[in-house]
Design an enzyme around this catalytic site. Structure first.
Site, short mmCIF file in Angstrom:
data_model
loop_
_atom_site.label_atom_id
_atom_site.label_comp_id
_atom_site.label_asym_id
_atom_site.label_seq_id
_atom_site.Cartn_x
_atom_site.Cartn_y
_atom_site.Cartn_z
N LYS A 270 -42.16 19.04 9.06
CA LYS A 270 -41.77 18.87 7.67
C LYS A 270 -42.94 18.29 6.90
CE LYS A 270 -36.82 18.24 8.41
NZ LYS A 270 -36.41 19.47 7.71
N ARG A 345 -29.42 25.22 14.22
CA ARG A 345 -28.70 26.43 14.64
C ARG A 345 -28.95 26.73 16.13
NH1 ARG A 345 -31.56 29.74 9.92
NH2 ARG A 345 -31.22 27.69 9.02
#
Ligand code: BES
Ligand code: MN
Ligand code: ZN
Length: 492
Positions: A270, A345
């Site tokens: 990030k 996910r």
């Protein structure tokens, strides 16, 4: 864990109440009208303060001294407009009021329930009050600790029995919400996957069956999503499997939570300038699942509930997975990992596949899955996706009565091809750079075996930077009360 105040009901006259502060509800605009004079006269105060800017907006407060009364002071609590009064207005008003007095007063009483003595309104007011008394202060040497221990609702005598029942339920729901909020707010150095499991064991009552899969078991069971995400971290992953089995269940459901105890993004790091501190709460979904299981037995929920809590830390260590790695998740699907920051996910793929193997009546997953969800609908609401209209309707109804807004977003079949991979069965990122929250949902849909399913993306409301109404600073525990209401037929 936070100690929530006790709740009481009384039919005593106000003049008999020996409390530190009395909260008096006032509707918007009523400060200049007869409503406030009546309210003040009822509590023995005759002077309407003309010089105040208090208007009775939701959560607005006015503290007044109350000389000669048993209570040390009176606080007027703005309730907002009478013509739009909702349970959520009461929840918010009480949250603000209690947050403001909880550091000074040990005991408070309120006439709030008299504004609308029906059961649900009292319950909402009590939820707001309890949550308003919560704050995450485990690591603070606090000069102004929360002192509030007792909240008394003054109700008409005909309402007492119903009121007790509503207060009991409000307390269980609010308490569970603070369990989730605590887990989200706990610093990530203190709470990796192993520590989440240990904390859950402490919190869960004996009637919850607990099974923990460590990294060896996860490998044996083909849970490649959890293992791949955890590769870059010194901390091993865990799958925490929970089971609540009531006598004669009316239905069986499975709830799956994303439990990334910290999300750096991994090798797809990030941006360091982004608010990465929030990512200590990337186990917000897991926190909700654990919190639910602390309350199911006490509420005597007649539904069999399975919980799959998918725990890993996403770090960019030497063994971290690389963009373009191919992994195999539970059930054999191969996934090309195009972006290691789309890690939620991957762990949910394992959890959802396992949930589906039990063929429950419904599967619900809850996850801080995509930044795209709050970009689309704002930070206050949960994005909900579903393949089943009935389940969707039930969850939207529960979220409305809990005051935890949800907004339905689409699972466009046409966009599924954006997840096609050149080398594996599916990729985790999705080409096209559009509909990010939907792409997350479409990816998860691959693992639920066509069962009725809903996906709750709480990337917005799991967190807030400052306390607001009844919701605290940092972890909010949003989702807990919605799911408890959904599971409880008495709330249907
Ligand atoms: N945990 C984040 C999503 C998130 C962002 C939650 C902000 C709460 C607040 C998730 O793992 C993530 O990084 N998602 C990516 C997905 C993308 C790489 C497909 C995102 O949202 O950018
Ligand atoms: Mn991520
Ligand atoms: Zn994440």
């Amino acid at each position: 864990m936070a100690n929530l105040p006790s709740l009481h009901v009384t039919t005593d006259a106000l003049s008999e109440l020996d409390v530190d502060a009395l909260l008096v509800p006032v509707f918007r605009g009523a400060i200049e009208g007869p409503g406030t004079e009546t309210a003040l006269r009822a509590v023995g105060l005759s002077d309407v303060p003309r010089d105040t800017s208090f208007r009775g907006k939701v959560g607005e407060l006015l503290h007044l001294a109350a000389p000669g009364q048993p209570w040390g002071r009176v606080t007027l609590v703005g309730l907002g407009r009478l013509d739009t009064l909702s349970d959520e207005q009461l929840r918010r008003a009480m949250g603000s009021a209690i947050r403001a007095v909880a550091t000074d007063a040990r005991t408070i009483a309120t006439t709030l329930a008299q504004t609308n003595p029906s059961g649900e309104a009292l319950r909402a007011a009590a939820e707001g009050a309890l949550l308003g008394a919560y704050r995450y202060d485990a690591h603070r040497t606090d000069p102004r600790p929360i002192r509030l221990t007792d909240i008394t609702f003054v109700v008409p005598s005909a309402a007492v029995a119903g009121a007790r029942e509503q207060l009991a339920r409000a307390r269980i729901h609010a308490r569970a919400q603070t369990v989730a909020a605590d887990l989200v707010s706990t610093p990530p150095n203190l709470l990796g996957p192993v520590e989440v499991v240990a904390t859950a064991r402490e919190l869960l009552p004996d009637d919850i069956e607990v099974d923990v899969w460590d990294e060896d078991r996860l490998a044996e069971e083909g849970c490649g999503g959890l293992l791949a995400v955890a590769c870059g971290s010194a901390r091993p992953p865990r799958l925490l499997r929970l089971l609540y089995r009531p006598p004669d269940p009316v239905a069986r459901v499975s709830i799956v939570g994303k439990g990334i105890t910290f999300d750096t993004g991994g090798i797809s790091l990030k941006r360091p300038s982004s608010a990465m501190n929030e990512m200590k709460g990337d186990m917000g979904g897991a926190a909700v699942v654990i919190a639910l299981f602390t309350a199911l037995a006490e509420l005597q929920i007649p539904v069999e509930v399975h919980g799959e809590v998918c725990l890993a830390e996403n770090m960019p260590g030497a063994d971290a997975q690389r963009p373009s790695d191919v992994i195999t998740v539970r059930g054999g699907t191969t996934v090309e990992v195009m972006n290691t920051d789309a890690e939620g996910r991957l762990v949910l793929a394992d959890g959802l596949a396992l949930a589906a193997e039990e063929a429950p009546d419904a599967i619900v997953d809850i996850a801080t899955l995509t930044g795209a969800a709050p970009r689309a609908i704002g930070k206050r609401a949960t994005a909900i996706f579903s393949n089943d209209d009935d389940l969707l309707r039930q969850l939207l109804a529960a979220s409305h009565s809990a005051g935890e807004p949800m907004w339905h977003l689409p699972l466009w079949d046409d966009l599924r091809e954006n997840l096609d991979s050149d080398v594996a069965d599916i990729e985790n990122l999705g080409r096209g750079d559009e509909a990010g929250a939907t792409m997350g949902g479409l990816f998860l849909r691959e693992f639920i075996d066509g069962l009725p399913w809903a996906h709750l993306d709480i990337a917005g409301p799991f967190w807030q930077d400052t306390a607001r109404y009844h919701l605290p600073c940092h972890g909010t525990g949003v989702g807990v009360r919605t799911l408890l209401r959904w599971l409880d037929p008495r709330d249907g």
